[in-house]
Design a protein around this motif. Structure first.
Motif, PDB file in Angstrom:
ATOM      1  N   VAL A 196       0.839  -1.195   0.000  1.00  0.00           N
ATOM      2  CA  VAL A 196       0.000   0.000   0.000  1.00  0.00           C
ATOM      3  C   VAL A 196       0.879   1.253   0.000  1.00  0.00           C
ATOM      4  CG1 VAL A 196      -1.801   1.285   1.227  1.00  0.00           C
ATOM      5  CG2 VAL A 196      -1.799  -1.225   1.303  1.00  0.00           C
ATOM      6  N   ILE A 197       0.629   2.132  -0.951  1.00  0.00           N
ATOM      7  CA  ILE A 197       1.294   3.439  -0.934  1.00  0.00           C
ATOM      8  C   ILE A 197       0.303   4.430  -0.363  1.00  0.00           C
ATOM      9  CG2 ILE A 197       2.419   5.246  -2.282  1.00  0.00           C
ATOM     10  CD1 ILE A 197       3.019   3.186  -4.425  1.00  0.00           C
ATOM     11  N   TYR A 198       0.716   5.130   0.673  1.00  0.00           N
ATOM     12  CA  TYR A 198      -0.213   5.958   1.419  1.00  0.00           C
ATOM     13  C   TYR A 198       0.280   7.403   1.463  1.00  0.00           C
ATOM     14  CZ  TYR A 198      -3.456   7.218   5.095  1.00  0.00           C
ATOM     15  OH  TYR A 198      -4.468   7.807   5.801  1.00  0.00           O
ATOM     16  N   ILE A 199      -0.467   8.289   0.820  1.00  0.00           N
ATOM     17  CA  ILE A 199      -0.079   9.707   0.804  1.00  0.00           C
ATOM     18  C   ILE A 199      -0.970  10.472   1.770  1.00  0.00           C
ATOM     19  CG2 ILE A 199       0.031  11.806  -0.601  1.00  0.00           C
ATOM     20  CD1 ILE A 199       0.578  10.083  -3.009  1.00  0.00           C
ATOM     21  N   SER A 200      -0.368  11.275   2.626  1.00  0.00           N
ATOM     22  CA  SER A 200      -1.169  12.051   3.557  1.00  0.00           C
ATOM     23  C   SER A 200      -0.395  13.259   4.057  1.00  0.00           C
ATOM     24  CB  SER A 200      -1.579  11.183   4.746  1.00  0.00           C
ATOM     25  OG  SER A 200      -2.329  11.940   5.669  1.00  0.00           O
ATOM     26  N   HIS A 201      -1.152  14.333   4.303  1.00  0.00           N
ATOM     27  CA  HIS A 201      -0.539  15.496   4.961  1.00  0.00           C
ATOM     28  C   HIS A 201      -0.780  15.448   6.465  1.00  0.00           C
ATOM     29  CE1 HIS A 201       0.861  17.550   1.436  1.00  0.00           C
ATOM     30  NE2 HIS A 201      -0.288  17.318   0.848  1.00  0.00           N
ATOM     31  N   ARG A 202      -1.537  14.461   6.917  1.00  0.00           N
ATOM     32  CA  ARG A 202      -1.764  14.327   8.361  1.00  0.00           C
ATOM     33  C   ARG A 202      -0.650  13.467   8.942  1.00  0.00           C
ATOM     34  NH1 ARG A 202      -8.081  12.851   9.318  1.00  0.00           N
ATOM     35  NH2 ARG A 202      -9.022  14.757   8.519  1.00  0.00           N
TER      36      ARG A 202
END
Ligand SMILES: Nc1ncnc2c1ncn2[C@@H]1O[C@H](COP(=O)(O)OP(=O)(O)OP(=O)(O)O)[C@@H](O)[C@H]1O
Ligand SMILES: [Mg+2]
Length: 497
Positions: A196-202
């Motif tokens: 899983v590639i997970y992009i987040s600003h949190r």
């Protein structure tokens, strides 16, 4: 460590007219890991993802899946190989039902071939239930709220049984309960061997969900680390290339006159009822609550999108009727909706026009647009919000997701309203720009603006607000002063049955 990663992106470069979005970036994903991808707005995250899903082709570099080089990857080929993605910009078909939208992601062959509709419905229902969505598979997508649409996209991606699942800011508009559900499902997928590639600003999410993290800056890979081996501070330093100071620059401001007052106000159609609230000049009032608590509905009521049909609304002490957004704007009320990804910018217009769109009156004299002033104002907001764009003349469509959101926000800030309603103002915005937006909100309050801020981020609510109103079931169920509010107290009120 396995020798053969699931995915290996090596030396990827991609330039768009005048912008080097990726500059030799590399990235590696193993099976059975959640790998976070972080970086400031415009760092190149979505561009990297779009290359991996075959949406665009890199100028240079290669992509290997199970050690095999994929050349001229198309979206169909990527899907066939088990790559699924949730994009930052919604990719939902508004006129189709939830079940049909999900089917588009998982069923092979066309949507309109002969299929067992009830099986499709059942499957969609199971997927929606698995991620904790509370709407029916028969719901028409355009009738769903923004967070519901996001859950729908997640259900669709999960339903595709991908080995490589990419999530570009899946939690941007989800509340904590939804996020918890999502993380549980991601955990199950990882345990099942998916990457899983997970992009987040949190950033606070990352230690909870990610095994490793890769930082992109200016299109380059800066570092890849095991998540337990990096702390927040170091992560931020790698992202922005410098130390960041206080994140919530809360200023003490003596509140002035009452700018907006609601007395027993409600709107039957949108389920808001009996709201009594006072908002004073110079004050930031935080509106907390779960998704579905009625916060956006209240904002829409005040802005005249779904006009109030009970109670009273007063603006600067005078009873008013707000039947339309035009009425609201005339009374000095501005509203920056949560749904900025869709309604935020007009993609074909340049950044310059997008920034000044809402304040058109001010920029046109005798019906002629004052282009010089428009450029100056646009340039001011581009600088203040750190909007990454080739120039103020670039089309909004060419900006990264977060930078488009900054443009949308700048547009309303430029109108200098008396009452400003912000729905999730920093959603999808990187940590450096977030601090800048918070500072700007403080400045505006100091200039006498009254700000009503809806936010699902507890630190933002607690850090920015002078007072905090908690909503549940379309009503205000509690009001705290800044000093007495704690995360536990706010949550308890928001959750109570
Ligand atoms: N079609 C395009 N035309 C011109 N420039 C583009 C285009 N697509 C992306 N860019 C530029 O490439 C850079 C990287 O954009 P990208 O969308 O990959 O950033 P990101 O890391 O996903 O940012 P965010 O956190 O804001 O989503 C940005 O400067 C953006 O303006
Ligand atoms: Mg992006």
């Amino acid at each position: 460590m396995t020798d053969n990663p699931l995915l290996h992106a090596a030396g990827l470069s991609k330039a768009f007219a005048g912008v080097q979005a990726l500059d030799g970036a590399s990235f590696e994903l193993r099976s059975g890991e959640v790998h976070a991808l972080v970086g400031e707005n415009g760092a190149g995250k979505s561009t990297l993802i779009r290359i991996i899903t075959g949406a665009i082709e890199a100028d240079e570099g290669s992509i290997l899946l199970d050690g095999e080089t994929l050349s001229h990857l198309t979206p169909q080929e990527a899907r066939r190989r088990g790559i699924a993605a949730i994009y930052q910009q919604p990719q939902i078909f508004p006129e189709l039902s939830a079940a049909e939208n999900i089917a588009l992601g998982c069923e092979r062959g066309g949507l309109w071939r002969l299929i067992d509709r009830s099986a499709r419905r059942r499957r969609a229902g199971q997927l929606l239930e698995r991620i904790g969505a509370r709407f029916s598979p028969d719901a028409i997508a355009s009738d769903l709220t923004m967070p519901e649409q996001q859950l729908l996209e997640i259900a669709r991606a999960i339903g595709a049984d991908a080995r490589l699942l990419i999530m570009d800011e899946p939690t941007a508009s989800l509340t904590e309960a939804d996020v918890e559900n999502l993380f549980r499902v991601i955990g199950e997928l990882r345990d099942g061997g998916a990457g899983v590639i997970y992009i987040s600003h949190r950033l606070e999410e990352l230690p909870v969900i990610a095994d490793r993290v890769t930082v992109l800056r200016d299109g380059r890979t800066i570092a890849t680390r095991a998540m337990p081996e990096i702390d927040r501070r170091e992560l931020i330093r790698l992202m922005v290339g410098r130390e960041l100071s206080a994140v919530f620059p809360k200023r003490e401001i003596e509140p002035g006159v009452t700018a907006l007052e609601l007395r027993g106000a409600g709107c039957t159609t949108s389920g808001v009822s009996d709201v009594t609230l006072e908002l004073r000049a110079g004050e930031i009032l935080g509106l907390a609550g779960l998704v579905g608590a009625g916060r956006t509905e209240l904002a829409r009521m005040i802005f005249g999108l779904t006009p109030a049909d009970e109670g009273e609304i007063r603006v600067h002490g005078e009873g008013v009727r707000i039947e339309s957004p035009a009425d609201a704007i005339r009374l000095g009320i501005a509203y920056v909706p949560e749904d900025r990804r869709r309604h935020g910018v007009i993609a074909e217009l340049p950044v310059r026009a997008n920034t000044t769109l809402a304040a058109l009156d001010e920029f046109s004299r005798y019906g002629f647009l004052d282009l010089g002033r428009e450029r100056d104002t646009a340039a001011e907001y581009v600088a203040r919000l750190g909007i990454k764009t080739a120039s103020v003349d670039a089309e909004a469509a060419t900006l990264s997701g977060g930078n488009q959101q900054k443009v949308a926000l700048g547009r309303w800030l430029a109108t200098k309203p008396a009452v400003l309603i912000l729905d999730e103002p920093t959603q999808g915005i990187d940590i450096g720009a977030k601090a800048e937006i918070h500072r700007l909100m403080g400045d505006l309050a100091a200039e006498g603006m009254a700000i009503l801020m809806i936010s699902s981020e507890m630190p933002e609510i607690l850090g920015m607000s002078d007072r905090i109103a908690v909503m549940r079931g379309g009503r205000i169920v509690g009001l705290f002063d800044r000093a007495e509010a704690t995360p536990e107290r706010v949550l308890e009120l928001a959750l109570k049955e």
